[in-house]
Design a protein around this motif. Structure first.
Motif, PDB file in Angstrom:
ATOM      1  N   LEU A 133     -44.519  14.507 -42.053  1.00  0.00           N
ATOM      2  CA  LEU A 133     -43.673  14.149 -40.978  1.00  0.00           C
ATOM      3  C   LEU A 133     -44.246  14.763 -39.748  1.00  0.00           C
ATOM      4  CD1 LEU A 133     -42.016  14.034 -43.640  1.00  0.00           C
ATOM      5  CD2 LEU A 133     -40.087  14.636 -42.341  1.00  0.00           C
ATOM      6  N   PRO A 134     -43.973  14.127 -38.641  1.00  0.00           N
ATOM      7  CA  PRO A 134     -44.611  14.768 -37.162  1.00  0.00           C
ATOM      8  C   PRO A 134     -43.835  16.127 -37.047  1.00  0.00           C
ATOM      9  CG  PRO A 134     -44.234  12.288 -36.873  1.00  0.00           C
ATOM     10  CD  PRO A 134     -43.816  12.772 -38.402  1.00  0.00           C
ATOM     11  N   PRO A 135     -44.685  17.246 -36.817  1.00  0.00           N
ATOM     12  CA  PRO A 135     -43.879  18.374 -36.621  1.00  0.00           C
ATOM     13  C   PRO A 135     -42.948  18.578 -35.580  1.00  0.00           C
ATOM     14  CG  PRO A 135     -46.060  18.728 -36.163  1.00  0.00           C
ATOM     15  CD  PRO A 135     -45.718  17.255 -36.610  1.00  0.00           C
ATOM     16  N   PHE A 136     -41.718  19.365 -35.837  1.00  0.00           N
ATOM     17  CA  PHE A 136     -40.934  19.864 -34.673  1.00  0.00           C
ATOM     18  C   PHE A 136     -40.897  21.230 -34.281  1.00  0.00           C
ATOM     19  CE2 PHE A 136     -36.632  21.289 -33.214  1.00  0.00           C
ATOM     20  CZ  PHE A 136     -36.323  20.299 -32.357  1.00  0.00           C
ATOM     21  N   VAL A 137     -41.251  21.507 -33.124  1.00  0.00           N
ATOM     22  CA  VAL A 137     -41.755  22.782 -32.626  1.00  0.00           C
ATOM     23  C   VAL A 137     -40.768  23.422 -31.613  1.00  0.00           C
ATOM     24  CG1 VAL A 137     -43.568  24.314 -31.702  1.00  0.00           C
ATOM     25  CG2 VAL A 137     -44.193  22.233 -33.229  1.00  0.00           C
ATOM     26  N   ARG A 138     -40.432  24.653 -31.859  1.00  0.00           N
ATOM     27  CA  ARG A 138     -39.524  25.457 -30.900  1.00  0.00           C
ATOM     28  C   ARG A 138     -40.008  26.673 -30.732  1.00  0.00           C
ATOM     29  NH1 ARG A 138     -38.460  21.111 -29.110  1.00  0.00           N
ATOM     30  NH2 ARG A 138     -36.459  20.221 -28.921  1.00  0.00           N
ATOM     31  N   ARG A 143     -34.562  13.506 -39.021  1.00  0.00           N
ATOM     32  CA  ARG A 143     -33.840  12.414 -38.140  1.00  0.00           C
ATOM     33  C   ARG A 143     -34.725  11.682 -37.212  1.00  0.00           C
ATOM     34  NH1 ARG A 143     -31.412  13.004 -33.459  1.00  0.00           N
ATOM     35  NH2 ARG A 143     -31.044  15.334 -33.757  1.00  0.00           N
ATOM     36  N   GLN A 144     -36.036  12.610 -36.652  1.00  0.00           N
ATOM     37  CA  GLN A 144     -36.790  11.929 -35.742  1.00  0.00           C
ATOM     38  C   GLN A 144     -37.876  11.131 -36.616  1.00  0.00           C
ATOM     39  OE1 GLN A 144     -38.397  15.167 -33.398  1.00  0.00           O
ATOM     40  NE2 GLN A 144     -36.641  14.960 -31.817  1.00  0.00           N
ATOM     41  N   LEU A 161     -37.302   9.525 -39.339  1.00  0.00           N
ATOM     42  CA  LEU A 161     -36.665   8.302 -39.929  1.00  0.00           C
ATOM     43  C   LEU A 161     -36.474   7.468 -38.693  1.00  0.00           C
ATOM     44  CD1 LEU A 161     -33.562   9.863 -41.941  1.00  0.00           C
ATOM     45  CD2 LEU A 161     -35.636   8.120 -42.556  1.00  0.00           C
ATOM     46  N   ALA A 162     -36.360   7.703 -37.418  1.00  0.00           N
ATOM     47  CA  ALA A 162     -36.263   6.877 -36.133  1.00  0.00           C
ATOM     48  C   ALA A 162     -35.364   5.763 -36.236  1.00  0.00           C
ATOM     49  CB  ALA A 162     -37.805   6.595 -35.812  1.00  0.00           C
ATOM     50  N   GLY A 163     -34.255   5.938 -36.961  1.00  0.00           N
ATOM     51  CA  GLY A 163     -33.285   4.792 -37.326  1.00  0.00           C
ATOM     52  C   GLY A 163     -33.554   3.859 -38.266  1.00  0.00           C
ATOM     53  N   ARG A 164     -34.624   4.279 -39.376  1.00  0.00           N
ATOM     54  CA  ARG A 164     -34.922   3.378 -40.300  1.00  0.00           C
ATOM     55  C   ARG A 164     -34.055   3.570 -41.505  1.00  0.00           C
ATOM     56  NH1 ARG A 164     -40.884   4.753 -41.536  1.00  0.00           N
ATOM     57  NH2 ARG A 164     -40.078   7.031 -41.413  1.00  0.00           N
ATOM     58  N   GLY A 165     -33.462   4.777 -41.547  1.00  0.00           N
ATOM     59  CA  GLY A 165     -32.715   4.883 -42.707  1.00  0.00           C
ATOM     60  C   GLY A 165     -31.679   6.001 -42.619  1.00  0.00           C
ATOM     61  N   ARG A 166     -31.315   6.971 -43.503  1.00  0.00           N
ATOM     62  CA  ARG A 166     -30.354   7.732 -43.263  1.00  0.00           C
ATOM     63  C   ARG A 166     -30.536   8.985 -44.143  1.00  0.00           C
ATOM     64  NH1 ARG A 166     -26.049   8.192 -47.296  1.00  0.00           N
ATOM     65  NH2 ARG A 166     -26.544   6.502 -48.784  1.00  0.00           N
ATOM     66  N   SER A 224     -30.973  23.450 -38.480  1.00  0.00           N
ATOM     67  CA  SER A 224     -30.819  22.240 -37.394  1.00  0.00           C
ATOM     68  C   SER A 224     -32.074  21.629 -37.216  1.00  0.00           C
ATOM     69  CB  SER A 224     -30.073  22.534 -36.356  1.00  0.00           C
ATOM     70  OG  SER A 224     -30.701  23.547 -35.525  1.00  0.00           O
ATOM     71  N   TYR A 225     -33.059  22.589 -37.243  1.00  0.00           N
ATOM     72  CA  TYR A 225     -34.454  21.967 -36.768  1.00  0.00           C
ATOM     73  C   TYR A 225     -35.107  21.198 -37.736  1.00  0.00           C
ATOM     74  CZ  TYR A 225     -35.028  25.746 -33.252  1.00  0.00           C
ATOM     75  OH  TYR A 225     -34.943  26.768 -32.363  1.00  0.00           O
ATOM     76  N   LEU A 226     -34.673  21.570 -39.262  1.00  0.00           N
ATOM     77  CA  LEU A 226     -35.137  20.746 -40.286  1.00  0.00           C
ATOM     78  C   LEU A 226     -34.246  19.252 -40.163  1.00  0.00           C
ATOM     79  CD1 LEU A 226     -35.085  23.223 -43.145  1.00  0.00           C
ATOM     80  CD2 LEU A 226     -37.209  22.231 -41.989  1.00  0.00           C
ATOM     81  N   HIS A 227     -33.117  19.332 -39.691  1.00  0.00           N
ATOM     82  CA  HIS A 227     -32.374  18.134 -39.705  1.00  0.00           C
ATOM     83  C   HIS A 227     -32.986  17.243 -38.504  1.00  0.00           C
ATOM     84  CE1 HIS A 227     -29.026  15.117 -38.530  1.00  0.00           C
ATOM     85  NE2 HIS A 227     -28.471  15.506 -39.998  1.00  0.00           N
TER      86      HIS A 227
END
Length: 137
Positions: free
Chosen positions: A16-21, A72-73, A75-80, A65-68
């Protein structure tokens, strides 16, 4: 019997593309304001030290929340998201860079996808390992 090709739009091992903060009081204060979680160990270095940490530290659920967001990003609307869980193993300390990462672990017979997910600091130490299940149906 002929086996049908999977209609799941991912492959085992896909990252998955990483999410960084970047973390610290500014981020924690916003999170605390939304969740009414103004707890001294998250806001005051002395309270964090009294609890046995080098400083104040971020909320565990902020890492969740970062994991969520990561999932979610991706998935980009492709699933749930069906399930998402993690264990808080190490604190999110002031000044750390927290990265949420994930990889497709398996595709189940029902078409659901199991993800191995985690947060880590800038040194690669895992903070909150977890798992998620997503559905593309």
């Amino acid at each position: 019997m002929t086996q049908q090709a999977s209609t799941v739009p991912v492959e085992i091992g896909e990252e998955l593309p990483p999410f960084v903060r970047e973390t610290g009081f500014e981020v924690w204060n916003r999170y605390a304001a939304v969740n009414d979680e103004f707890v001294p160990i998250h806001m005051d270095d002395e309270a964090g030290k009294a609890a046995g940490y080098p400083s104040a530290f971020g909320m565990g659920n902020l890492q969740w929340s970062y994991l969520h967001i990561l999932v979610r990003q991706w998935l980009a609307g492709r699933g749930r998201i069906v399930t998402l869980s993690c264990q808080f193993r190490n604190p999110n300390l002031k000044g750390q860079t927290v990265t949420a990462r994930g990889v497709v672990e398996s595709i189940e017979p029902d078409g659901s996808v199991v993800l191995n997910i985690w947060t880590e600091n800038q040194d690669g130490a895992k903070l909150a390992p977890g798992r998620a299940t997503v559905d593309f149906n």
